[in-house]
Design a protein around this motif. Structure first.
Motif, PDB file in Angstrom:
ATOM      1  N   MET A   1       1.900  -0.902   4.143  1.00 21.62           N
ATOM      2  CA  MET A   1       2.474  -2.066   5.051  1.00 21.62           C
ATOM      3  C   MET A   1       2.106  -2.273   6.105  1.00 21.62           C
ATOM      4  SD  MET A   1       4.037  -4.310   2.527  1.00 21.62           S
ATOM      5  CE  MET A   1       5.152  -2.953   1.326  1.00 21.62           C
ATOM      6  N   ALA A   2       1.990  -3.235   7.243  1.00 21.26           N
ATOM      7  CA  ALA A   2       2.468  -3.290   8.885  1.00 21.26           C
ATOM      8  C   ALA A   2       3.658  -2.971   9.534  1.00 21.26           C
ATOM      9  CB  ALA A   2       1.506  -3.839  10.016  1.00 21.26           C
ATOM     10  N   THR A   3       3.905  -2.321  10.444  1.00 25.60           N
ATOM     11  CA  THR A   3       5.470  -2.360  10.665  1.00 25.60           C
ATOM     12  C   THR A   3       5.693  -3.288  11.574  1.00 25.60           C
ATOM     13  OG1 THR A   3       4.205  -1.410  12.910  1.00 25.60           O
ATOM     14  CG2 THR A   3       5.437   0.594  11.387  1.00 25.60           C
ATOM     15  N   PRO A   4       6.902  -3.888  11.731  1.00 31.96           N
ATOM     16  CA  PRO A   4       7.029  -5.110  12.585  1.00 31.96           C
ATOM     17  C   PRO A   4       6.641  -5.229  14.190  1.00 31.96           C
ATOM     18  CG  PRO A   4       9.410  -4.009  11.266  1.00 31.96           C
ATOM     19  CD  PRO A   4       7.922  -3.465  11.244  1.00 31.96           C
ATOM     20  N   ARG A   5       5.868  -3.895  14.753  1.00 31.16           N
ATOM     21  CA  ARG A   5       6.122  -3.882  15.276  1.00 31.16           C
ATOM     22  C   ARG A   5       3.831  -4.592  15.615  1.00 31.16           C
ATOM     23  NH1 ARG A   5       5.913  -1.885  21.193  1.00 31.16           N
ATOM     24  NH2 ARG A   5       3.850  -0.935  21.907  1.00 31.16           N
ATOM     25  N   ALA A   6       3.171  -3.836  14.811  1.00 26.52           N
ATOM     26  CA  ALA A   6       2.050  -4.010  14.455  1.00 26.52           C
ATOM     27  C   ALA A   6       1.614  -5.081  14.127  1.00 26.52           C
ATOM     28  CB  ALA A   6       1.009  -3.355  13.113  1.00 26.52           C
ATOM     29  N   MET A   7       2.391  -5.986  13.406  1.00 29.48           N
ATOM     30  CA  MET A   7       2.572  -7.323  12.878  1.00 29.48           C
ATOM     31  C   MET A   7       2.524  -8.239  13.740  1.00 29.48           C
ATOM     32  SD  MET A   7       5.082  -6.466   9.862  1.00 29.48           S
ATOM     33  CE  MET A   7       5.092  -7.824   8.699  1.00 29.48           C
TER      34      MET A   7
END
Length: 567
Positions: free
Chosen positions: A1-7
Protein backbone atom coordinates in the motif's frame (compact mmCIF):
# COMPACT_ATOMS: atom_id res chain seq x y z
CA UNK A 1 0.00 0.00 0.00
CA UNK A 2 1.14 3.53 -0.81
CA UNK A 3 2.67 6.00 1.63
CA UNK A 4 0.81 9.24 2.51
CA UNK A 5 3.15 11.18 0.23
CA UNK A 6 2.36 8.91 -2.74
CA UNK A 7 -1.34 8.91 -1.87
CA UNK A 8 -1.46 12.69 -1.82
CA UNK A 9 0.35 12.96 -5.16
CA UNK A 10 -1.87 10.35 -6.85
CA UNK A 11 -5.17 11.63 -5.53
CA UNK A 12 -4.34 15.27 -6.22
CA UNK A 13 -3.64 14.28 -9.85
CA UNK A 14 -7.03 12.53 -10.05
CA UNK A 15 -8.78 15.63 -8.71
CA UNK A 16 -6.83 17.81 -11.14
CA UNK A 17 -7.74 15.65 -14.16
CA UNK A 18 -11.40 15.55 -13.10
CA UNK A 19 -11.52 19.32 -12.64
CA UNK A 20 -9.88 19.98 -16.04
CA UNK A 21 -12.23 17.53 -17.77
CA UNK A 22 -15.20 19.37 -16.28
CA UNK A 23 -13.86 22.74 -17.39
CA UNK A 24 -13.48 21.43 -20.95
CA UNK A 25 -17.10 20.23 -20.89
CA UNK A 26 -18.20 23.68 -19.71
CA UNK A 27 -16.21 25.35 -22.46
CA UNK A 28 -17.65 23.05 -25.12
CA UNK A 29 -21.29 23.02 -24.02
CA UNK A 30 -21.83 26.54 -22.81
CA UNK A 31 -21.88 28.17 -19.39
CA UNK A 32 -23.28 25.91 -16.62
CA UNK A 33 -22.77 27.48 -13.17
CA UNK A 34 -23.40 24.27 -11.17
CA UNK A 35 -20.95 22.19 -13.20
CA UNK A 36 -18.38 25.00 -13.09
CA UNK A 37 -18.71 25.15 -9.30
CA UNK A 38 -18.03 21.40 -9.10
CA UNK A 39 -14.95 21.84 -11.32
CA UNK A 40 -13.63 24.64 -9.11
CA UNK A 41 -14.19 22.43 -6.04
CA UNK A 42 -12.20 19.61 -7.68
CA UNK A 43 -9.33 21.96 -8.54
CA UNK A 44 -9.26 23.37 -5.01
CA UNK A 45 -9.23 19.81 -3.68
CA UNK A 46 -6.25 19.04 -5.91
CA UNK A 47 -4.36 22.02 -4.50
CA UNK A 48 -5.17 21.07 -0.89
CA UNK A 49 -4.06 17.47 -1.41
CA UNK A 50 -0.85 18.56 -3.12
CA UNK A 51 0.03 21.04 -0.39
CA UNK A 52 -0.97 19.26 2.81
CA UNK A 53 -1.91 15.69 1.93
CA UNK A 54 1.60 14.29 2.49
CA UNK A 55 1.27 15.16 6.20
CA UNK A 56 -2.06 13.38 6.68
CA UNK A 57 -2.40 9.95 8.26
CA UNK A 58 -3.43 7.15 5.93
CA UNK A 59 -6.93 6.95 7.38
CA UNK A 60 -7.61 10.57 6.38
CA UNK A 61 -7.57 9.66 2.68
CA UNK A 62 -10.91 7.92 2.98
CA UNK A 63 -12.48 11.39 3.10
CA UNK A 64 -11.21 12.78 -0.25
CA UNK A 65 -12.11 9.48 -1.95
CA UNK A 66 -15.71 9.72 -0.71
CA UNK A 67 -15.85 13.44 -1.56
CA UNK A 68 -14.49 12.72 -5.05
CA UNK A 69 -17.20 10.10 -5.63
CA UNK A 70 -19.83 12.59 -4.52
CA UNK A 71 -18.45 15.28 -6.85
CA UNK A 72 -18.60 12.87 -9.80
CA UNK A 73 -22.20 11.87 -9.01
CA UNK A 74 -23.21 15.53 -8.79
CA UNK A 75 -21.41 16.27 -12.06
CA UNK A 76 -23.39 13.47 -13.75
CA UNK A 77 -26.64 15.00 -12.51
CA UNK A 78 -25.88 18.57 -13.68
CA UNK A 79 -24.06 17.70 -16.93
CA UNK A 80 -25.62 19.59 -19.87
CA UNK A 81 -26.19 16.50 -22.06
CA UNK A 82 -26.04 12.67 -21.92
CA UNK A 83 -22.57 12.49 -23.46
CA UNK A 84 -21.17 14.91 -20.89
CA UNK A 85 -22.82 12.86 -18.13
CA UNK A 86 -21.09 9.66 -19.32
CA UNK A 87 -17.78 11.52 -19.58
CA UNK A 88 -18.22 12.77 -16.00
CA UNK A 89 -19.00 9.24 -14.80
CA UNK A 90 -15.86 7.88 -16.48
CA UNK A 91 -13.75 10.03 -14.15
CA UNK A 92 -14.61 7.40 -11.53
CA UNK A 93 -11.93 5.21 -13.13
CA UNK A 94 -9.29 7.38 -11.45
CA UNK A 95 -10.93 7.02 -8.05
CA UNK A 96 -11.26 3.25 -8.42
CA UNK A 97 -7.58 3.01 -9.26
CA UNK A 98 -6.71 5.20 -6.28
CA UNK A 99 -8.81 3.12 -3.88
CA UNK A 100 -7.04 -0.14 -4.80
CA UNK A 101 -3.64 1.53 -4.66
CA UNK A 102 -4.30 3.05 -1.24
CA UNK A 103 -6.14 0.43 0.79
CA UNK A 104 -6.55 -3.30 1.23
CA UNK A 105 -8.94 -5.15 -1.08
CA UNK A 106 -11.95 -5.01 1.26
CA UNK A 107 -11.83 -1.27 1.88
CA UNK A 108 -11.02 -0.52 -1.75
CA UNK A 109 -13.98 -2.60 -2.92
CA UNK A 110 -16.25 -0.72 -0.51
CA UNK A 111 -15.09 2.58 -2.00
CA UNK A 112 -15.56 1.28 -5.56
CA UNK A 113 -19.09 0.03 -4.88
CA UNK A 114 -20.04 3.32 -3.19
CA UNK A 115 -18.72 5.33 -6.14
CA UNK A 116 -20.38 3.08 -8.75
CA UNK A 117 -23.74 3.04 -6.99
CA UNK A 118 -23.84 6.84 -6.79
CA UNK A 119 -22.82 7.41 -10.41
CA UNK A 120 -25.09 4.62 -11.68
CA UNK A 121 -28.08 6.05 -9.83
CA UNK A 122 -27.33 9.47 -11.30
CA UNK A 123 -26.94 8.11 -14.84
CA UNK A 124 -30.21 6.16 -14.90
CA UNK A 125 -32.09 9.32 -13.98
CA UNK A 126 -30.76 11.10 -17.06
CA UNK A 127 -32.82 11.16 -20.25
CA UNK A 128 -30.93 9.94 -23.27
CA UNK A 129 -28.52 7.64 -21.43
CA UNK A 130 -29.20 4.06 -22.44
CA UNK A 131 -29.23 1.39 -19.74
CA UNK A 132 -26.80 -0.66 -21.82
CA UNK A 133 -24.35 2.24 -21.72
CA UNK A 134 -24.63 2.44 -17.95
CA UNK A 135 -24.11 -1.32 -17.55
CA UNK A 136 -21.16 -1.26 -19.96
CA UNK A 137 -19.50 1.60 -18.08
CA UNK A 138 -20.01 -0.21 -14.76
CA UNK A 139 -18.56 -3.40 -16.22
CA UNK A 140 -15.47 -1.55 -17.43
CA UNK A 141 -14.93 0.10 -14.03
CA UNK A 142 -15.42 -3.20 -12.18
CA UNK A 143 -12.92 -4.93 -14.49
CA UNK A 144 -10.50 -2.07 -13.92
CA UNK A 145 -10.84 -2.56 -10.17
CA UNK A 146 -10.26 -6.33 -10.42
CA UNK A 147 -7.18 -5.93 -12.60
CA UNK A 148 -5.75 -3.18 -10.40
CA UNK A 149 -6.37 -5.23 -7.26
CA UNK A 150 -4.57 -8.22 -8.75
CA UNK A 151 -1.60 -6.17 -9.91
CA UNK A 152 -1.32 -4.38 -6.55
CA UNK A 153 -1.45 -7.70 -4.68
CA UNK A 154 1.30 -9.18 -6.83
CA UNK A 155 3.44 -6.08 -6.57
CA UNK A 156 3.01 -5.79 -2.81
CA UNK A 157 3.89 -9.46 -2.26
CA UNK A 158 7.43 -8.63 -3.32
CA UNK A 159 7.55 -6.13 -0.46
CA UNK A 160 6.03 -8.33 2.27
CA UNK A 161 7.35 -11.03 4.53
CA UNK A 162 5.43 -14.27 3.88
CA UNK A 163 5.67 -15.53 7.48
CA UNK A 164 4.32 -12.45 9.29
CA UNK A 165 2.65 -10.52 6.42
CA UNK A 166 4.63 -7.47 7.49
CA UNK A 167 6.74 -5.36 5.19
CA UNK A 168 10.08 -6.96 4.37
CA UNK A 169 13.42 -5.21 4.00
CA UNK A 170 12.55 -3.97 0.50
CA UNK A 171 9.16 -2.71 1.63
CA UNK A 172 10.74 -0.95 4.60
CA UNK A 173 13.36 0.73 2.42
CA UNK A 174 10.70 2.03 0.02
CA UNK A 175 8.45 3.30 2.82
CA UNK A 176 11.34 4.91 4.71
CA UNK A 177 12.70 6.56 1.56
CA UNK A 178 9.26 8.01 0.80
CA UNK A 179 8.87 9.34 4.34
CA UNK A 180 12.35 10.89 4.44
CA UNK A 181 11.89 12.50 1.02
CA UNK A 182 8.84 14.40 2.24
CA UNK A 183 10.18 15.62 5.58
CA UNK A 184 12.28 18.62 4.46
CA UNK A 185 9.25 20.17 2.76
CA UNK A 186 6.70 19.33 5.46
CA UNK A 187 8.94 19.96 8.46
CA UNK A 188 7.51 16.85 10.08
CA UNK A 189 9.06 14.40 12.49
CA UNK A 190 10.06 10.78 11.99
CA UNK A 191 11.58 8.16 14.25
CA UNK A 192 12.83 4.67 13.41
CA UNK A 193 12.96 1.81 15.92
CA UNK A 194 14.81 -1.47 15.43
CA UNK A 195 13.68 -4.43 17.54
CA UNK A 196 15.69 -7.58 18.12
CA UNK A 197 14.36 -10.69 19.91
CA UNK A 198 16.62 -11.65 22.80
CA UNK A 199 18.08 -15.17 22.65
CA UNK A 200 16.01 -16.15 19.61
CA UNK A 201 18.66 -18.63 18.49
CA UNK A 202 18.38 -20.50 21.79
CA UNK A 203 14.60 -20.59 21.43
CA UNK A 204 14.94 -22.08 17.97
CA UNK A 205 17.56 -24.58 19.10
CA UNK A 206 15.69 -25.75 22.20
CA UNK A 207 12.07 -25.79 20.97
CA UNK A 208 12.48 -26.04 17.20
CA UNK A 209 11.83 -23.72 14.25
CA UNK A 210 8.03 -24.03 14.60
CA UNK A 211 8.21 -22.42 18.04
CA UNK A 212 10.45 -19.72 16.59
CA UNK A 213 7.94 -19.02 13.82
CA UNK A 214 5.12 -18.77 16.37
CA UNK A 215 7.16 -16.29 18.39
CA UNK A 216 7.81 -14.17 15.30
CA UNK A 217 4.12 -14.13 14.36
CA UNK A 218 3.18 -13.20 17.93
CA UNK A 219 5.59 -10.25 17.87
CA UNK A 220 4.24 -9.17 14.46
CA UNK A 221 0.60 -9.30 15.61
CA UNK A 222 1.37 -7.53 18.88
CA UNK A 223 3.14 -4.58 17.29
CA UNK A 224 0.74 -4.34 14.35
CA UNK A 225 -2.19 -3.87 16.75
CA UNK A 226 -0.38 -1.57 19.17
CA UNK A 227 0.98 0.99 16.72
CA UNK A 228 -0.92 4.20 15.92
CA UNK A 229 -2.36 4.97 12.45
CA UNK A 230 0.33 5.91 9.97
CA UNK A 231 3.03 3.81 11.62
CA UNK A 232 4.51 0.81 9.83
CA UNK A 233 6.23 -2.32 11.08
CA UNK A 234 8.52 -4.60 9.07
CA UNK A 235 10.45 -7.81 9.56
CA UNK A 236 13.87 -7.02 8.17
CA UNK A 237 15.78 -10.21 9.03
CA UNK A 238 15.38 -13.47 10.91
CA UNK A 239 14.54 -12.06 14.35
CA UNK A 240 14.84 -8.32 13.72
CA UNK A 241 11.93 -5.94 13.18
CA UNK A 242 11.75 -2.26 12.29
CA UNK A 243 9.08 0.30 13.14
CA UNK A 244 8.51 3.59 11.28
CA UNK A 245 6.85 6.23 13.43
CA UNK A 246 5.97 9.30 11.33
CA UNK A 247 5.14 12.44 13.28
CA UNK A 248 6.99 11.30 16.44
CA UNK A 249 10.04 12.72 18.15
CA UNK A 250 12.64 10.36 19.51
CA UNK A 251 11.32 10.77 23.06
CA UNK A 252 7.75 10.09 21.97
CA UNK A 253 8.89 7.03 20.03
CA UNK A 254 10.87 5.78 23.01
CA UNK A 255 7.82 6.08 25.29
CA UNK A 256 5.64 4.23 22.78
CA UNK A 257 8.16 1.46 22.10
CA UNK A 258 8.96 0.99 25.78
CA UNK A 259 5.26 0.83 26.64
CA UNK A 260 4.54 -1.83 24.02
CA UNK A 261 7.75 -3.72 24.75
CA UNK A 262 7.07 -4.07 28.47
CA UNK A 263 3.29 -4.38 28.50
CA UNK A 264 2.55 -6.77 25.65
CA UNK A 265 3.01 -10.56 25.67
CA UNK A 266 5.75 -12.24 23.74
CA UNK A 267 9.51 -12.81 23.87
CA UNK A 268 11.79 -10.27 25.52
CA UNK A 269 13.39 -7.90 23.05
CA UNK A 270 15.91 -5.10 22.81
CA UNK A 271 15.16 -1.86 20.96
CA UNK A 272 17.21 0.95 19.44
CA UNK A 273 15.57 4.21 18.32
CA UNK A 274 16.80 7.12 16.19
CA UNK A 275 15.00 10.34 15.24
CA UNK A 276 15.38 11.79 11.75
CA UNK A 277 17.65 14.83 11.67
CA UNK A 278 17.41 17.33 8.82
CA UNK A 279 19.96 16.34 6.20
CA UNK A 280 19.97 12.65 7.13
CA UNK A 281 19.48 10.03 4.45
CA UNK A 282 17.28 7.04 5.16
CA UNK A 283 20.42 4.90 5.52
CA UNK A 284 21.86 7.27 8.13
CA UNK A 285 18.72 7.11 10.25
CA UNK A 286 18.83 3.32 10.18
CA UNK A 287 22.52 3.26 11.07
CA UNK A 288 21.90 5.39 14.14
CA UNK A 289 19.04 3.11 15.17
CA UNK A 290 21.38 0.14 14.73
CA UNK A 291 23.93 1.87 16.96
CA UNK A 292 21.29 2.35 19.65
CA UNK A 293 20.21 -1.29 19.32
CA UNK A 294 23.80 -2.43 19.76
CA UNK A 295 24.03 -0.31 22.91
CA UNK A 296 20.85 -1.92 24.27
CA UNK A 297 22.20 -5.42 23.62
CA UNK A 298 25.63 -4.60 25.04
CA UNK A 299 24.01 -3.27 28.22
CA UNK A 300 22.41 -6.64 28.93
CA UNK A 301 19.46 -6.77 26.49
CA UNK A 302 15.75 -6.47 27.36
CA UNK A 303 15.87 -2.67 27.22
CA UNK A 304 15.29 0.33 24.95
CA UNK A 305 17.96 2.89 24.01
CA UNK A 306 17.42 6.19 22.18
CA UNK A 307 20.24 7.50 20.01
CA UNK A 308 20.94 11.21 19.84
CA UNK A 309 18.67 12.04 22.76
CA UNK A 310 18.97 15.56 24.10
CA UNK A 311 20.55 15.44 27.56
CA UNK A 312 17.71 15.83 30.08
CA UNK A 313 17.97 17.54 33.45
CA UNK A 314 18.30 14.15 35.14
CA UNK A 315 21.51 13.43 33.22
CA UNK A 316 23.01 16.83 34.05
CA UNK A 317 22.13 16.34 37.70
CA UNK A 318 23.66 12.86 37.71
CA UNK A 319 26.88 14.12 36.15
CA UNK A 320 27.03 16.89 38.76
CA UNK A 321 26.38 14.37 41.55
CA UNK A 322 29.25 12.22 40.31
CA UNK A 323 31.54 15.25 40.20
CA UNK A 324 30.55 16.20 43.76
CA UNK A 325 30.66 12.66 45.15
CA UNK A 326 27.01 12.87 46.23
CA UNK A 327 26.08 9.27 45.43
CA UNK A 328 25.92 6.96 48.43
CA UNK A 329 26.45 3.25 48.81
CA UNK A 330 24.54 0.71 50.89
CA UNK A 331 25.49 -2.87 51.63
CA UNK A 332 23.28 -5.95 51.84
CA UNK A 333 24.72 -8.83 53.90
CA UNK A 334 25.41 -12.28 52.45
CA UNK A 335 25.12 -15.18 54.87
CA UNK A 336 27.33 -18.26 54.80
CA UNK A 337 24.91 -21.12 55.38
CA UNK A 338 27.48 -23.49 56.83
CA UNK A 339 28.41 -21.17 59.72
CA UNK A 340 25.46 -18.78 59.88
CA UNK A 341 27.86 -15.83 59.70
CA UNK A 342 27.76 -12.79 57.44
CA UNK A 343 30.86 -13.17 55.29
CA UNK A 344 30.13 -10.83 52.40
CA UNK A 345 28.08 -7.93 51.12
CA UNK A 346 26.62 -6.69 47.86
CA UNK A 347 27.06 -2.96 47.31
CA UNK A 348 24.12 -0.98 45.95
CA UNK A 349 24.14 2.65 44.81
CA UNK A 350 21.70 5.21 46.19
CA UNK A 351 21.07 8.78 45.02
CA UNK A 352 18.77 11.33 46.62
CA UNK A 353 18.31 13.84 43.83
CA UNK A 354 17.92 17.37 45.24
CA UNK A 355 14.39 18.63 44.80
CA UNK A 356 13.13 15.28 43.51
CA UNK A 357 13.88 12.63 46.11
CA UNK A 358 15.36 9.15 45.74
CA UNK A 359 16.00 7.91 42.20
CA UNK A 360 15.28 4.17 41.74
CA UNK A 361 18.51 2.26 41.18
CA UNK A 362 17.31 0.72 37.92
CA UNK A 363 16.46 4.17 36.52
CA UNK A 364 19.79 5.55 37.67
CA UNK A 365 21.73 2.80 35.91
CA UNK A 366 19.59 3.02 32.76
CA UNK A 367 20.18 6.78 32.45
CA UNK A 368 23.91 6.32 33.04
CA UNK A 369 24.06 3.63 30.34
CA UNK A 370 22.15 5.70 27.79
CA UNK A 371 24.19 8.86 28.29
CA UNK A 372 27.75 7.60 28.64
CA UNK A 373 28.02 7.93 32.42
CA UNK A 374 28.01 4.25 33.34
CA UNK A 375 31.82 3.99 33.44
CA UNK A 376 32.03 6.88 35.89
CA UNK A 377 29.16 5.52 37.94
CA UNK A 378 30.63 2.02 38.14
CA UNK A 379 34.07 3.30 39.08
CA UNK A 380 32.66 5.63 41.76
CA UNK A 381 30.66 2.82 43.38
CA UNK A 382 33.60 0.39 43.25
CA UNK A 383 36.01 2.94 44.75
CA UNK A 384 33.59 3.91 47.51
CA UNK A 385 32.88 0.30 48.46
CA UNK A 386 36.53 -0.78 48.38
CA UNK A 387 37.59 2.22 50.43
CA UNK A 388 34.98 1.62 53.13
CA UNK A 389 35.63 -2.11 53.38
CA UNK A 390 39.42 -1.60 53.45
CA UNK A 391 39.05 0.92 56.28
CA UNK A 392 36.76 -1.51 58.13
CA UNK A 393 39.37 -4.26 57.87
CA UNK A 394 42.18 -1.95 58.94
CA UNK A 395 40.31 -0.75 62.03
CA UNK A 396 38.56 -3.93 63.15
CA UNK A 397 40.19 -6.85 61.33
CA UNK A 398 36.80 -7.81 59.88
CA UNK A 399 36.90 -8.86 56.23
CA UNK A 400 33.67 -8.88 54.19
CA UNK A 401 33.82 -10.11 50.60
CA UNK A 402 32.54 -7.45 48.20
CA UNK A 403 30.01 -8.13 45.44
CA UNK A 404 29.35 -5.41 42.86
CA UNK A 405 27.04 -5.39 39.83
CA UNK A 406 28.69 -4.68 36.48
CA UNK A 407 26.96 -3.26 33.41
CA UNK A 408 27.41 -4.89 30.03
CA UNK A 409 28.55 -1.53 28.66
CA UNK A 410 31.33 -1.40 31.26
CA UNK A 411 32.53 -4.86 30.29
CA UNK A 412 32.46 -3.92 26.61
CA UNK A 413 34.98 -1.12 27.30
CA UNK A 414 38.53 -2.40 26.70
CA UNK A 415 39.74 -0.13 29.52
CA UNK A 416 37.47 -1.66 32.17
CA UNK A 417 39.96 -4.25 33.52
CA UNK A 418 42.60 -1.53 33.92
CA UNK A 419 40.14 0.66 35.86
CA UNK A 420 39.28 -2.17 38.25
CA UNK A 421 42.92 -3.03 38.86
CA UNK A 422 43.73 0.65 39.45
CA UNK A 423 40.94 1.04 42.04
CA UNK A 424 42.02 -2.14 43.87
CA UNK A 425 45.62 -0.94 43.97
CA UNK A 426 44.62 2.56 45.09
CA UNK A 427 42.37 1.37 47.94
CA UNK A 428 44.41 -1.66 48.96
CA UNK A 429 41.40 -3.94 48.64
CA UNK A 430 42.38 -7.49 47.60
CA UNK A 431 41.21 -8.83 44.25
CA UNK A 432 40.46 -12.20 45.86
CA UNK A 433 37.73 -10.55 47.99
CA UNK A 434 36.08 -8.84 45.01
CA UNK A 435 33.17 -10.43 43.14
CA UNK A 436 31.93 -8.94 39.87
CA UNK A 437 28.25 -9.81 39.42
CA UNK A 438 27.09 -10.02 35.81
CA UNK A 439 23.94 -11.37 34.20
CA UNK A 440 24.28 -14.29 31.83
CA UNK A 441 22.89 -12.20 28.96
CA UNK A 442 26.04 -10.04 28.82
CA UNK A 443 28.18 -13.15 28.49
CA UNK A 444 26.64 -14.40 25.26
CA UNK A 445 28.97 -15.90 22.71
CA UNK A 446 28.84 -12.64 20.73
CA UNK A 447 29.97 -10.60 23.76
CA UNK A 448 33.64 -11.34 23.22
CA UNK A 449 34.83 -8.12 24.85
CA UNK A 450 32.87 -8.88 28.04
CA UNK A 451 34.17 -12.42 28.28
CA UNK A 452 37.72 -11.25 27.60
CA UNK A 453 37.49 -8.59 30.33
CA UNK A 454 36.34 -11.14 32.89
CA UNK A 455 39.11 -13.59 31.96
CA UNK A 456 41.63 -10.77 32.37
CA UNK A 457 40.35 -9.88 35.85
CA UNK A 458 40.06 -13.49 36.99
CA UNK A 459 43.73 -13.87 36.12
CA UNK A 460 44.58 -11.43 38.96
CA UNK A 461 42.24 -13.10 41.45
CA UNK A 462 38.91 -11.30 40.97
CA UNK A 463 35.89 -13.62 41.27
CA UNK A 464 32.90 -13.62 38.89
CA UNK A 465 29.28 -14.36 39.81
CA UNK A 466 26.51 -15.11 37.31
CA UNK A 467 23.61 -13.01 38.61
CA UNK A 468 19.85 -13.62 38.32
CA UNK A 469 20.32 -17.25 37.27
CA UNK A 470 17.08 -19.23 36.89
CA UNK A 471 15.09 -16.67 34.87
CA UNK A 472 14.89 -15.68 31.22
CA UNK A 473 17.00 -17.91 29.01
CA UNK A 474 19.40 -19.28 31.64
CA UNK A 475 21.31 -22.18 30.13
CA UNK A 476 22.70 -24.98 32.29
CA UNK A 477 24.66 -26.31 29.33
CA UNK A 478 26.82 -23.15 29.20
CA UNK A 479 27.87 -23.06 32.84
CA UNK A 480 31.07 -24.96 32.10
CA UNK A 481 32.10 -22.43 29.43
CA UNK A 482 31.34 -19.18 31.28
CA UNK A 483 34.15 -17.45 33.21
CA UNK A 484 32.40 -17.85 36.56
CA UNK A 485 33.10 -18.84 40.19
CA UNK A 486 29.70 -18.24 41.79
CA UNK A 487 26.10 -18.78 40.73
CA UNK A 488 23.42 -16.45 42.15
CA UNK A 489 19.93 -17.97 41.90
CA UNK A 490 17.35 -15.29 41.10
CA UNK A 491 15.07 -14.04 43.89
CA UNK A 492 11.92 -14.78 41.88
CA UNK A 493 13.01 -18.41 41.63
CA UNK A 494 13.86 -18.65 45.34
CA UNK A 495 10.50 -17.14 46.33
CA UNK A 496 8.63 -20.23 45.06
CA UNK A 497 10.86 -23.06 46.28
CA UNK A 498 8.81 -23.67 49.44
CA UNK A 499 5.46 -23.68 47.64
CA UNK A 500 6.35 -25.49 44.41
CA UNK A 501 7.94 -28.94 44.92
CA UNK A 502 9.20 -29.05 41.35
CA UNK A 503 10.99 -25.73 41.85
CA UNK A 504 12.69 -27.14 44.94
CA UNK A 505 13.84 -30.16 42.96
CA UNK A 506 15.06 -27.91 40.16
CA UNK A 507 17.05 -25.88 42.69
CA UNK A 508 18.57 -29.07 44.07
CA UNK A 509 19.61 -30.06 40.53
CA UNK A 510 21.10 -26.62 39.81
CA UNK A 511 23.09 -26.74 43.06
CA UNK A 512 24.35 -30.24 42.30
CA UNK A 513 25.50 -29.25 38.83
CA UNK A 514 27.12 -26.06 40.14
CA UNK A 515 29.05 -27.97 42.79
CA UNK A 516 30.19 -30.50 40.17
CA UNK A 517 31.61 -27.53 38.25
CA UNK A 518 33.19 -26.16 41.47
CA UNK A 519 30.84 -23.18 41.60
CA UNK A 520 29.48 -21.76 44.86
CA UNK A 521 25.75 -21.00 44.92
CA UNK A 522 24.06 -17.93 46.44
CA UNK A 523 20.29 -18.07 46.93
CA UNK A 524 18.95 -14.53 46.48
CA UNK A 525 15.65 -13.27 47.87
CA UNK A 526 15.58 -15.39 51.04
CA UNK A 527 12.91 -13.75 53.19
CA UNK A 528 11.60 -16.47 55.51
CA UNK A 529 13.11 -19.01 57.88
CA UNK A 530 11.46 -21.75 55.86
CA UNK A 531 13.20 -20.61 52.68
CA UNK A 532 16.49 -20.34 54.54
CA UNK A 533 16.21 -23.90 55.82
CA UNK A 534 15.32 -25.24 52.38
CA UNK A 535 18.19 -23.55 50.53
CA UNK A 536 20.57 -24.77 53.24
CA UNK A 537 19.21 -28.30 52.91
CA UNK A 538 19.62 -28.45 49.12
CA UNK A 539 23.25 -27.38 49.39
CA UNK A 540 23.40 -23.63 48.63
CA UNK A 541 26.61 -22.09 49.93
CA UNK A 542 25.28 -18.63 50.72
CA UNK A 543 21.96 -16.82 51.18
CA UNK A 544 21.08 -13.21 50.53
CA UNK A 545 17.80 -11.42 51.22
CA UNK A 546 15.79 -9.46 53.73
CA UNK A 547 15.94 -12.26 56.30
CA UNK A 548 19.70 -11.73 56.58
CA UNK A 549 19.37 -7.98 56.28
CA UNK A 550 18.25 -5.11 54.05
CA UNK A 551 20.69 -2.79 52.27
CA UNK A 552 22.01 -0.19 54.75
CA UNK A 553 25.08 2.06 55.07
CA UNK A 554 28.17 0.12 56.15
CA UNK A 555 28.41 1.58 59.71
CA UNK A 556 24.81 0.58 60.34
CA UNK A 557 25.47 -2.93 59.04
CA UNK A 558 28.57 -3.32 61.20
CA UNK A 559 26.65 -2.16 64.26
CA UNK A 560 23.94 -4.74 63.59
CA UNK A 561 26.56 -7.49 63.21
CA UNK A 562 28.20 -6.45 66.50
CA UNK A 563 24.84 -6.56 68.29
CA UNK A 564 24.12 -10.01 66.88
CA UNK A 565 27.57 -11.24 67.99
CA UNK A 566 27.05 -9.84 71.49
CA UNK A 567 23.77 -11.76 71.83
Amino acid sequence: MATPRAMAATLSTSYLVGGIAGVLVVLGAGFHPALLALCVAALVGAAVLHRWGRCWPRVAFHVPLVVGSALVSCAVLVAPDPVSAVVAASVLSFLVLDAYLFFDRLLATAHALLALSGATAALVTRDGVELATVVGLDAVLIALGVVTSTLVARASSAERDPLTDLLNRRGLDLALHAEVAGLPASGGRLSVALLDLDHFEELNDSLGPEAGDRALRLVADTWRRALPPGAAVARVSGDEFAVLLPGMTGQQARSLVEGVRTAKPGPALSAGIAEYVLGDSSAQVVRRAERALFAAKSAGRDRCVLDGDETPDLVRDLAAALDAGELRTQFQPILQLGTGLVVGVEVLVRWHRPGHGPVPAQDLVAVAEEHGLVDRLGEAVLRSACTQLAELHASTGRRLRLGINVSGLELADPCYPDRVRAVLAETGWPASETVLEVTESVLDADSLAAVSALHSLRAVGVLVAIDDFGTGYSSLSRLDTLPADILKVDADFTATVTTAPRRAQMLRSIVGLAHALELDVVAEGVETAEQLELVRRVGCTYAQGWLAGRPVPLPELVAALDRARAV
